[in-house]
Design an enzyme around this catalytic site. Structure first.
Site, short mmCIF file in Angstrom:
data_model
loop_
_atom_site.label_atom_id
_atom_site.label_comp_id
_atom_site.label_asym_id
_atom_site.label_seq_id
_atom_site.Cartn_x
_atom_site.Cartn_y
_atom_site.Cartn_z
N ARG A 1 11.25 11.42 -12.32
CA ARG A 1 12.46 10.60 -12.50
C ARG A 1 12.13 9.13 -12.76
O ARG A 1 12.85 8.45 -13.50
CB ARG A 1 13.38 10.78 -11.29
N ILE B 1 1.46 2.07 -11.66
CA ILE B 1 2.40 1.79 -10.56
C ILE B 1 2.54 3.02 -9.67
O ILE B 1 3.45 3.10 -8.86
CB ILE B 1 3.80 1.39 -11.08
N ARG C 1 -0.18 5.48 -7.76
CA ARG C 1 -0.97 5.47 -6.53
C ARG C 1 -2.38 5.03 -6.86
O ARG C 1 -2.92 5.38 -7.91
CB ARG C 1 -1.07 6.88 -5.93
N GLU D 1 -6.42 0.57 -0.91
CA GLU D 1 -5.66 -0.66 -0.64
C GLU D 1 -5.39 -0.79 0.87
O GLU D 1 -5.29 0.23 1.54
CB GLU D 1 -4.34 -0.66 -1.43
N HIS E 1 1.21 -3.78 -4.39
CA HIS E 1 2.06 -2.59 -4.18
C HIS E 1 3.51 -2.98 -3.89
O HIS E 1 4.04 -2.71 -2.81
CB HIS E 1 1.48 -1.73 -3.03
C1 8YV Z 1 6.25 2.22 -0.95
C2 8YV Z 1 5.81 3.63 -2.85
O1 8YV Z 1 6.99 3.17 -0.29
O2 8YV Z 1 7.78 4.88 -2.67
C3 8YV Z 1 6.56 4.90 -2.83
O3 8YV Z 1 5.93 5.95 -2.98
O4 8YV Z 1 4.66 3.62 -3.16
C4 8YV Z 1 6.47 2.37 -2.43
O5 8YV Z 1 7.79 2.34 -2.76
C5 8YV Z 1 6.56 0.87 -0.48
O6 8YV Z 1 5.50 0.09 -0.88
C6 8YV Z 1 6.73 0.77 1.03
O7 8YV Z 1 5.51 0.98 1.69
#
Ligand code: 8YV
Length: 332
Positions: free
Chosen positions: A157, A237, A239, A268, A286
């Site tokens: 999505r 963006i 992982r 990270e 992040h």
């Molecule tokens: C993190 C993210 O949740 O939703 C995800 O998978 O990588 C981010 O939105 C956000 O950095 C909070 O830790």
């Protein structure tokens, strides 16, 4: 009767956390830091529920020390920090925060892609450094984004939200995904399915939106970078670990690709030192989902899931984004 206990592993919007207090005894951390497995186990020893983040790994070892635990809500759409099989095995429900962040993350993917292509970070550092002495017509030449082919690897999505934005730039979109989208969704996103080799060879700007699984580790490494255009940019963006950061640093230094932008890093908050020394990369900590509205929506969704798992709130009994719904069926 005493209330069930919920561990909240990081501070966030107090008004949203407060919604738990009528029904739970809340132990909310007031400091945001990674917790060692023993610290998590100690905090979950008498907890009935938990709200955790991506740095908190919940696996069989932790679960074996959490006899009361019934539900874990993850503050993120990606949940590679949760061992879903182990949670299901232990009869513990788990949820994530899908959808509420799609558009915000897609905005940020474009922000990074544009910044890498047009050298925004590098130019700003140069200006702040006092180096702007006069105009150079041939200085700071970057790559266009409008009209160029946008490649998307991983077309869930968020990938679809990124693709939809391309029409305003008159940029064709090609994508590769484990499974091809329905024709109607492809049409709506204006995206054409290609195999991975074609994606790498044809994309002018490649964006990664894959979920992290061990099989996806280093999906973009030396060979894939060599298969890209020397003028291309790469944006991650998704992982950390999906890109081989050391191979990317070499490729950027050697001109194998033109530029990159990373919001996520393997290991990270440590960042591969070789990346830090490069000028043709945009780095951010992040933050793709970090708009005020979206982080509030993510927090509210996590809280709604916990409340619902314990029979409260508008979704009582049906946590809205549960990942292992079989656990509830087994419990009833
Ligand atoms: C993190 C993210 O949740 O939703 C995800 O998978 O990588 C981010 O939105 C956000 O950095 C909070 O830790």
């Amino acid at each position: 009767m005493s209330k069930p206990k919920v561990w909240v592993s990081r501070p966030f919007f107090p008004d949203i956390v407060d919604r738990l207090r009528d029904h739970f005894d809340v132990r909310a951390e007031d400091e945001e830091r990674p917790y060692a497995p023993e610290e998590i186990a100690e905090r979950l020893a008498d907890a009935d529920a938990a709200i955790v983040g991506l740095a908190d790994r919940i696996d069989a070892t932790v679960l074996a020390q959490a006899p009361r635990l019934r539900f874990v809500a993850n503050l993120g759409v990606g949940y590679n920090n949760l061992d879903i099989d182990a949670l299901t095995e232990a009869g513990v429900g788990a949820s994530n925060t899908p959808d509420v962040l799609n558009e915000t993350v897609a905005d940020y993917a474009w922000a990074l892609m544009l910044a890498a292509a047009r050298r925004v970070g590098e130019a700003e550092r140069w200006l702040r450094d006092g180096q702007w002495k006069g105009a150079r017509f041939e200085g700071w030449l970057g790559a266009d984004v409008h009209g160029k082919t946008i490649g998307i690897l991983g077309m869930g999505r968020i990938g679809q939200a990124i693709a939809r934005r391309a029409s305003g730039f008159r940029s064709p979109v090609i994508y590769h995904n484990r499974s091809r989208l329905d024709a109607a969704i492809e049409r709506e996103c204006g995206a054409t399915y290609v195999d991975k080799a074609t994606l790498l060879a044809r994309a002018d700007h490649l964006v990664l939106v894959l979920p992290y699984t061990p099989a996806n580790r280093h999906s973009i490494g030396e060979a894939e970078l060599k298969a890209m255009k020397p003028t291309a940019t790469l944006t991650n963006i998704a992982r950390g670990g999906i890109v081989d950061d050391a191979a990317l640093a070499r490729a950027l230094a050697e001109g194998t690709i033109a530029a990159a932008a990373l919001d996520v890093f393997e290991g990270e908050p440590q960042v591969c030192p070789a990346l830090l020394g490069l000028s043709n990369i945009v780095l951010s900590p992040h933050i793709a989902s970090a708009s005020r509205d979206t982080r509030r929506d993510m927090a509210a969704l996590a809280v709604d899931n916990v409340l619902a798992a314990f029979g409260h709130g508008p979704h009582a009994g049906r946590p809205p984004t549960i990942l292992n719904p079989g656990v509830l069926a087994d419990a009833s």
